[in-house]
Design a protein around this motif. Structure first.
Motif, PDB file in Angstrom:
ATOM      1  N   ALA A  36       0.835  -1.212   0.000  1.00  0.00           N
ATOM      2  CA  ALA A  36       0.000   0.000   0.000  1.00  0.00           C
ATOM      3  C   ALA A  36       0.866   1.256   0.000  1.00  0.00           C
ATOM      4  CB  ALA A  36      -0.944  -0.003   1.204  1.00  0.00           C
ATOM      5  N   GLY A  37       1.925   1.261   0.803  1.00  0.00           N
ATOM      6  CA  GLY A  37       2.827   2.415   0.845  1.00  0.00           C
ATOM      7  C   GLY A  37       3.531   2.633  -0.479  1.00  0.00           C
ATOM      8  N   CYS A  38       3.970   1.553  -1.090  1.00  0.00           N
ATOM      9  CA  CYS A  38       4.641   1.649  -2.394  1.00  0.00           C
ATOM     10  C   CYS A  38       3.684   2.157  -3.471  1.00  0.00           C
ATOM     11  CB  CYS A  38       5.228   0.299  -2.783  1.00  0.00           C
ATOM     12  SG  CYS A  38       6.635  -0.184  -1.762  1.00  0.00           S
ATOM     13  N   GLU A  39       2.448   1.729  -3.412  1.00  0.00           N
ATOM     14  CA  GLU A  39       1.446   2.216  -4.370  1.00  0.00           C
ATOM     15  C   GLU A  39       1.216   3.713  -4.184  1.00  0.00           C
ATOM     16  OE1 GLU A  39       0.317   0.544  -6.904  1.00  0.00           O
ATOM     17  OE2 GLU A  39       1.172  -1.369  -6.282  1.00  0.00           O
ATOM     18  N   GLN A  40       1.239   4.180  -2.940  1.00  0.00           N
ATOM     19  CA  GLN A  40       1.063   5.611  -2.679  1.00  0.00           C
ATOM     20  C   GLN A  40       2.226   6.426  -3.237  1.00  0.00           C
ATOM     21  OE1 GLN A  40      -1.600   7.326  -1.472  1.00  0.00           O
ATOM     22  NE2 GLN A  40      -2.631   5.356  -1.642  1.00  0.00           N
ATOM     23  N   MET A  41       3.409   5.834  -3.240  1.00  0.00           N
ATOM     24  CA  MET A  41       4.557   6.530  -3.832  1.00  0.00           C
ATOM     25  C   MET A  41       4.325   6.740  -5.324  1.00  0.00           C
ATOM     26  SD  MET A  41       8.530   5.425  -3.847  1.00  0.00           S
ATOM     27  CE  MET A  41       9.459   5.753  -5.330  1.00  0.00           C
ATOM     28  N   ILE A  42       3.830   5.714  -6.009  1.00  0.00           N
ATOM     29  CA  ILE A  42       3.526   5.852  -7.439  1.00  0.00           C
ATOM     30  C   ILE A  42       2.474   6.941  -7.651  1.00  0.00           C
ATOM     31  CG2 ILE A  42       2.456   4.720  -9.442  1.00  0.00           C
ATOM     32  CD1 ILE A  42       3.790   2.121  -8.561  1.00  0.00           C
ATOM     33  N   GLU A  43       1.448   6.929  -6.825  1.00  0.00           N
ATOM     34  CA  GLU A  43       0.385   7.948  -6.953  1.00  0.00           C
ATOM     35  C   GLU A  43       0.941   9.355  -6.749  1.00  0.00           C
ATOM     36  OE1 GLU A  43      -3.454   7.414  -6.045  1.00  0.00           O
ATOM     37  OE2 GLU A  43      -3.408   5.278  -6.487  1.00  0.00           O
ATOM     38  N   ALA A  44       1.835   9.510  -5.767  1.00  0.00           N
ATOM     39  CA  ALA A  44       2.424  10.827  -5.500  1.00  0.00           C
ATOM     40  C   ALA A  44       3.300  11.289  -6.663  1.00  0.00           C
ATOM     41  CB  ALA A  44       3.231  10.787  -4.199  1.00  0.00           C
ATOM     42  N   ILE A  45       4.067  10.376  -7.237  1.00  0.00           N
ATOM     43  CA  ILE A  45       4.905  10.712  -8.398  1.00  0.00           C
ATOM     44  C   ILE A  45       4.032  11.251  -9.530  1.00  0.00           C
ATOM     45  CG2 ILE A  45       6.284   9.676 -10.262  1.00  0.00           C
ATOM     46  CD1 ILE A  45       7.470   7.806  -8.071  1.00  0.00           C
ATOM     47  N   ALA A  46       2.946  10.562  -9.813  1.00  0.00           N
ATOM     48  CA  ALA A  46       2.040  10.985 -10.892  1.00  0.00           C
ATOM     49  C   ALA A  46       1.319  12.289 -10.536  1.00  0.00           C
ATOM     50  CB  ALA A  46       1.032   9.882 -11.185  1.00  0.00           C
ATOM     51  N   HIS A  47       0.860  12.401  -9.297  1.00  0.00           N
ATOM     52  CA  HIS A  47       0.097  13.575  -8.873  1.00  0.00           C
ATOM     53  C   HIS A  47       0.941  14.855  -8.903  1.00  0.00           C
ATOM     54  CE1 HIS A  47      -2.938  15.868  -6.674  1.00  0.00           C
ATOM     55  NE2 HIS A  47      -1.952  16.319  -5.916  1.00  0.00           N
ATOM     56  N   PHE A  48       2.147  14.780  -8.361  1.00  0.00           N
ATOM     57  CA  PHE A  48       2.997  15.970  -8.268  1.00  0.00           C
ATOM     58  C   PHE A  48       3.908  16.148  -9.470  1.00  0.00           C
ATOM     59  CE2 PHE A  48       1.992  15.032  -3.776  1.00  0.00           C
ATOM     60  CZ  PHE A  48       1.351  16.213  -3.469  1.00  0.00           C
ATOM     61  N   LYS A  49       3.861  15.183 -10.393  1.00  0.00           N
ATOM     62  CA  LYS A  49       4.634  15.260 -11.633  1.00  0.00           C
ATOM     63  C   LYS A  49       6.122  15.481 -11.373  1.00  0.00           C
ATOM     64  CE  LYS A  49       0.709  16.835 -14.387  1.00  0.00           C
ATOM     65  NZ  LYS A  49      -0.207  16.058 -13.616  1.00  0.00           N
ATOM     66  N   THR A  50       6.657  14.660 -10.473  1.00  0.00           N
ATOM     67  CA  THR A  50       8.095  14.668 -10.213  1.00  0.00           C
ATOM     68  C   THR A  50       8.569  13.235 -10.060  1.00  0.00           C
ATOM     69  OG1 THR A  50       9.906  15.445  -8.824  1.00  0.00           O
ATOM     70  CG2 THR A  50       7.832  14.944  -7.701  1.00  0.00           C
ATOM     71  N   GLY A  51       9.726  12.955 -10.582  1.00  0.00           N
ATOM     72  CA  GLY A  51      10.297  11.620 -10.467  1.00  0.00           C
ATOM     73  C   GLY A  51      11.394  11.533  -9.425  1.00  0.00           C
ATOM     74  N   LYS A  52      11.585  12.618  -8.677  1.00  0.00           N
ATOM     75  CA  LYS A  52      12.632  12.667  -7.660  1.00  0.00           C
ATOM     76  C   LYS A  52      12.055  12.264  -6.305  1.00  0.00           C
ATOM     77  CE  LYS A  52      15.194  16.367  -9.920  1.00  0.00           C
ATOM     78  NZ  LYS A  52      15.808  17.686  -9.712  1.00  0.00           N
ATOM     79  N   VAL A  53      12.611  11.176  -5.748  1.00  0.00           N
ATOM     80  CA  VAL A  53      12.076  10.632  -4.500  1.00  0.00           C
ATOM     81  C   VAL A  53      13.208  10.335  -3.522  1.00  0.00           C
ATOM     82  CG1 VAL A  53      10.689   8.790  -3.472  1.00  0.00           C
ATOM     83  CG2 VAL A  53      10.198   9.547  -5.806  1.00  0.00           C
ATOM     84  N   VAL A  54      13.018  10.749  -2.280  1.00  0.00           N
ATOM     85  CA  VAL A  54      13.899  10.349  -1.188  1.00  0.00           C
ATOM     86  C   VAL A  54      13.136   9.289  -0.407  1.00  0.00           C
ATOM     87  CG1 VAL A  54      15.041  11.058   0.948  1.00  0.00           C
ATOM     88  CG2 VAL A  54      15.011  12.609  -1.018  1.00  0.00           C
ATOM     89  N   VAL A  55      13.737   8.103  -0.260  1.00  0.00           N
ATOM     90  CA  VAL A  55      13.092   7.005   0.459  1.00  0.00           C
ATOM     91  C   VAL A  55      13.897   6.713   1.720  1.00  0.00           C
ATOM     92  CG1 VAL A  55      12.288   4.620   0.358  1.00  0.00           C
ATOM     93  CG2 VAL A  55      12.291   6.021  -1.724  1.00  0.00           C
TER      94      VAL A  55
END
Length: 130
Positions: A36-55
């Motif tokens: 579920a958390g990983c799916e939310q990361m994908i949703e956030a990438i698409a929503h905010f239109k950024t591919g830069k992620v700190v995990v």
């Protein structure tokens, strides 16, 4: 910082100043929570239109082999399709969790520019420059 998703096990936030997503594991998740958390990361990438992620994986805990397989065979391709391009990974101190993260990063690094860090400030500084 805008919180996009938050449960007791994970938080996904958006740093609008630097146009990055911050994905933090707060406690070791169950298998369902991990997905579920990983799916939310994908949703956030698409929503905010950024591919830069700190995990931040410091509290993630060890992962079962089937979750590692899901990450590399299913989730990763969908994350890249959503726009995931750069990952700054904050490594845990636990050796078993480090091994799981390393295995995932071996596959991720074939599709995403990534680098490992010990703390949040270094990870953010690096990803801002990407």
């Amino acid at each position: 910082m805008k919180v996009f998703f938050e449960k007791d096990y994970a938080r996904v936030s958006y740093n609008s100043t630097n146009n990055i997503i911050i994905y933090e594991w707060l406690v070791p998740p169950t298998e369902q929570e991990f997905k579920a958390g990983c799916e939310q990361m994908i949703e956030a990438i698409a929503h905010f239109k950024t591919g830069k992620v700190v995990v931040d994986t410091r509290e993630q805990g060890a992962l079962a082999p089937d979750l590692l397989e899901w990450m590399t065979t299913d989730w990763l391709s969908r994350a890249v399709a959503a726009g995931y391009t750069h990952g700054a990974i904050i490594l845990p101190t636990d050796i078993f969790t480090q091994l799981a993260v390393d295995e995932i990063m071996d596959m991720v690094s074939k599709k995403v520019v990534s680098r490992n860090f010990d703390d949040m400030s270094e990870a953010i500084e690096w990803i801002k420059m990407q």
